[in-house]
Design an enzyme around this catalytic site. Structure first.
Site, PDB file in Angstrom:
ATOM      1  N   ASP A 254      -4.863   2.546   6.619  1.00  0.00           N
ATOM      2  CA  ASP A 254      -4.468   2.303   8.000  1.00  0.00           C
ATOM      3  C   ASP A 254      -3.414   3.366   8.371  1.00  0.00           C
ATOM      4  O   ASP A 254      -2.959   4.145   7.531  1.00  0.00           O
ATOM      5  CB  ASP A 254      -3.941   0.872   8.188  1.00  0.00           C
ATOM      6  CG  ASP A 254      -4.044   0.451   9.661  1.00  0.00           C
ATOM      7  OD1 ASP A 254      -4.182   1.329  10.534  1.00  0.00           O
ATOM      8  OD2 ASP A 254      -3.979  -0.763   9.950  1.00  0.00           O
TER       9      ASP A 254
HETATM   10  C1  NOJ Z   1      -3.400   0.583  13.185  1.00  0.00           C
HETATM   11  C2  NOJ Z   1      -4.245  -0.627  13.257  1.00  0.00           C
HETATM   12  O1  NOJ Z   1      -3.793  -1.576  12.321  1.00  0.00           O
HETATM   13  C3  NOJ Z   1      -5.718  -0.386  13.031  1.00  0.00           C
HETATM   14  O2  NOJ Z   1      -6.398  -1.540  13.376  1.00  0.00           O
HETATM   15  C4  NOJ Z   1      -6.201   0.790  13.811  1.00  0.00           C
HETATM   16  O3  NOJ Z   1      -7.575   0.986  13.571  1.00  0.00           O
HETATM   17  C5  NOJ Z   1      -5.398   2.005  13.438  1.00  0.00           C
HETATM   18  N1  NOJ Z   1      -3.993   1.770  13.736  1.00  0.00           N
HETATM   19  C6  NOJ Z   1      -5.856   3.255  14.184  1.00  0.00           C
HETATM   20  O4  NOJ Z   1      -5.498   3.180  15.504  1.00  0.00           O
END
Ligand code: NOJ
Length: 761
Positions: A287
């Site tokens: 993430d």
């Molecule tokens: C953080 C989020 O937790 C996730 O769901 C997302 O896909 C990523 N950022 C990318 O934006």
């Protein structure tokens, strides 16, 4: 007959063998292509493939990526995320394909969460439709739009089981149940990826957030997760596994720790379970900065955490640039191996190969397609239908709904004429100024015999801390310059002129979503005050509730006449709401997450354990598992939702009361539409293992069917119960079905069930 069967069987086997041979040949071809490519790659270029950057501003954290064009040219980038549009993406792909040494194409990812440009209801709302085909189709439409917009990779489905409505990201998932959650996870993967990843309208899905992200302590985002392996396997892991079984191409690791090790560097999760136990063949991306966040978790410096993550099984680093800047050094110092870098690089190249990017890196860059297949009338219609099916009717006293198409309606509330808050959280490409508000929807549907009077009545919130924090992200709460009392007075005057009040209340879109946890999940005080004043007029009050989480609504439930939960319905919000309010569509949604009476009861979920001192509903006893100041009951249970008609359920009838070995059985229930409208009902099947070596839950969903019944009509619904449905994880984490008695429960929700019993020998 026998001969024909044998013939069919051999045809089946021959074609299965032929399919397997073709798959092997394709794999061999891919392996050869990638081995050849990798033999020409330098170490830096291999590490470059493991780097995912965002070219623009901060997406969901600090911006780390810089000098992106140059990095692409130097082969230091495997994928880009956060941009869209066929022209922009073609430009970036051009740099990789024409100007980098080995011409390796890039992945282009985006958070396509509930629709891309035409926005569907938030995922929690969609799940309440219990309509798996429709949910699959919502992902198909999102994929078609996203692919036409240049993208080849979407960060969805989000399948985190959540039992805590304080957690803002409960809005992004499918609620609290692993059985329903697994079906939705698989459907979304099928919808995004289609049957051929190389098709022009297919995108690679990315199931997230692996794993257990929804179990953050106290519902506070990014917080610590700690749970037993048995709970994990039984209740939290199944939806991720279902996505893997459905062939998801990629997995995103989560921010939280599990067993004291952040998921992004957790070998048990990323290798032992995901690859070894489940056989996952795709790649794992972190993430946003979750690699470098392991420093804050307290695991080590950037070099250490990057090496840990690679060794644990992470393939791609989103934004941290820990892999890019430290892996070479770690290799020289013997902290990671060449094989580990090669394995990660190979998995990413394989995914690009499977997407057909080496054959045509510009497949998703057709500007004509972007013009004709994004935000079409057909997509808007699909969104409208999906929204109608996602609404849950929580209360409807004296059949105040559906509304008559004559007389005067007082349309009141901060969400009644509010375009900014219809789409809900996470809608990067949604354009709120195209949304249909409730005010507009009523005009579109009501016809000429109806008068609609409007007053805002209250701000979404008057709490300065809440407003400041919400507006920090997307600026969604625009407060009125009038005093609260002036607004309420106006609303009451309008209500007094009307036959019925439709009060559009609830949350702002960004009360839920990432980093949007709330400790108070009731209506904001400004809206409570308004509602009290409206109820005091004595007019029937219908609440249209906008929310991304279960809310505490005790007073509302006691004092309003009807509550229609519409979540955040998406682009066609107002039209869908008006359709349901006027009875053009009879609501059929059912909750996929329990509504507690108050925050102190959380976590409250239907598939809980009995404990040694259970409390029976409606009862109170000293020395039982209960509270002094509130019953154990939810306000609205899992699976609950009303219709404009009524249904009656027979007792379940089993075709056998004893089974042995792998034998299955059927449970048949007769459902009758006993009311005055045609309608749909979600017939639910729950099982309860009476005694087992691991304490069983009081009930677990194991089947459901959504059926349509004309008024007066009856249907028999047959559930096949198989040995799989009786299985649970034992202390060795093996799936087993143990002999003994089982309760079979059927009904319209998890509370109001009728029971039959059988024995597994
Ligand atoms: C953080 C989020 O937790 C996730 O769901 C997302 O896909 C990523 N950022 C990318 O934006």
């Amino acid at each position: 007959m026998k001969k024909i069967c044998l013939l069919l069987l051999s045809v089946f086997f021959i074609s299965a063998i032929a399919d397997a041979q073709t798959a092997n040949q394709q794999d061999a071809k891919m392996n050869k292509f990638i081995s050849d490519l990798m033999s020409r790659m330098t170490l830096d270029e291999k590490i470059g493939q493991l780097n995912l950057v965002t070219p623009g501003g901060a997406v969901t954290g600090a911006v780390v990526s810089s000098d992106v064009d140059n990095k692409i040219r130097k082969g230091q980038v495997g994928g880009l995320f956060g941009i869209n549009g066929p022209d922009k993406i073609r430009q970036a792909q051009d740099i990789a394909v024409k100007n980098s040494r080995l011409h390796i194409p890039l992945f282009f990812g985006l958070d396509v969460i509930h629709g891309h440009r035409t926005i569907f209801p938030i995922p929690l709302g969609l799940s309440c439709s219990w309509d798996i085909k429709m949910i699959e189709n919502s992902a198909r439409i999102a994929a078609t739009e996203a692919a036409a917009d240049g993208l080849n990779w979407v960060y969805s489905p989000m399948v985190d089981i959540a039992r805590d409505p304080r957690w803002g990201r409960i809005a992004e998932g499918s609620g609290e149940d692993p059985y329903l959650g697994s079906q939705i996870a698989a459907a979304m993967v099928r919808g995004y990826q289609g049957t051929d990843l190389k098709a022009d309208d297919a995108v690679m899905a990315c199931v997230k957030h692996y794993a257990l992200y929804g179990a953050a302590e106290a519902g506070r985002d990014y917080n610590t997760v700690d749970m037993s392996r048995i709970r994990m396997y039984q209740y939290y892991l199944p939806p991720y596994k279902a996505a893997v079984d459905a062939g998801v191409g990629s997995v995103m690791s989560s921010f939280n720790e599990v067993d004291g090790i952040p998921a992004t560097g957790n070998k048990f999760l990323l290798t032992d379970v995901l690859r070894k136990q489940w056989g996952f063949k795709g790649f794992v991306v972190s993430d946003y900065t979750s690699v470098s966040e392991m420093i804050n978790h307290g695991i080590g410096d950037l070099q250490t955490v990057s090496a840990d993550a690679l060794k644990a099984g992470l393939d791609m680093d989103m934004v941290s640039e820990g892999f890019l800047t430290t892996l070479k050094k770690s290799l020289q110092e013997g902290k990671v191996t060449q094989q580990e870098i090669d394995d990660a690089c190979r998995r990413i190249l394989e995914a690009k190969y499977k997407m057909g990017l080496f054959e045509d890196p510009y497949r998703h860059c057709d500007t004509m397609r972007a013009k004709t297949s994004i935000f079409t009338e057909a997509n808007r219609l699909a969104v409208r239908k999906a929204a109608e099916r996602s609404f849950v009717l929580l209360k409807n006293n004296n059949n105040v709904l559906p509304l008559k198409k004559s007389g005067t309606i007082a349309l009141i509330g901060p969400l009644a004429d509010n375009q900014r808050n219809m789409l809900g959280t996470w809608n990067i490409r949604g354009e709120y100024n195209e949304d249909i508000t409730v005010a507009q929807g009523l005009k579109n549907i009501a016809g000429n015999d109806i008068t609609v009077l409007y007053a805002k009545g209250a701000n979404i919130s008057d709490d300065s801390m809440t407003i400041a924090n919400v507006n920090n992200f997307t600026n969604e709460i625009v407060n009125d310059t009038r005093t609260p009392q002036q607004m309420i007075d106006e609303a009451v005057a309008v209500a007094n002129k009307a036959d019925v009040v439709v009060a559009c209340l609830g949350e702002a879109a960004d009360f839920t979503g990432e980093a949007s946890s709330m400790s108070n999940i009731g209506l904001q005080q400004s809206q409570e005050n308004l509602l009290h004043a409206l109820v005091a007029t004595g007019k029937p009050v219908v609440i249209v509730l906008f929310n991304g989480r279960p809310m505490t609504l005790n007073w509302e439930d006691k004092n309003a006449d009807a509550i229609l939960d519409v979540w955040f319905p998406g682009t066609e919000a107002g039209n869908a709401i008006a359709d349901v309010l006027f009875g053009n569509y009879n609501p059929s949604g059912k909750l996929t997450t329990t509504f507690p009476q108050n925050v102190g009861q959380i976590p409250l979920y239907y598939n809980h354990k009995n404990t040694g001192r259970p409390l029976h509903p409606g009862d109170w006893h000293k020395f039982k598992s209960d509270y002094l100041d509130v019953t154990n009951d939810p306000l609205f249970p899992f699976g609950y939702g009303l219709s404009y008609t009524t249904f009656s359920f027979s007792e379940p009838v089993l075709n056998k009361t004893t089974i042995s070995g792998n034998e299955g059985l059927t449970a048949t229930v007769t459902v009758t539409n006993t009311g005055n409208y045609d309608g749909e009902e979600v017939v639910q099947l729950y099982l309860h293992d009476k005694f087992a070596s691991i304490t069983p839950a009081v009930k677990e969903l194991k089947g459901f069917q959504k059926i349509f019944l004309k008024k007066g009509e009856s249907k028999q619904v047959v559930f096949n119960i198989t040995n799989n449905d009786l299985q649970f994880y034992n202390t060795d984490l093996k799936l087993v079905a143990e002999p003994g008695e089982f309760d079979v429960m059927t009904g319209p929700n998890s509370r109001d069930v009728k029971t039959a019993t059988f024995t597994l020998k």
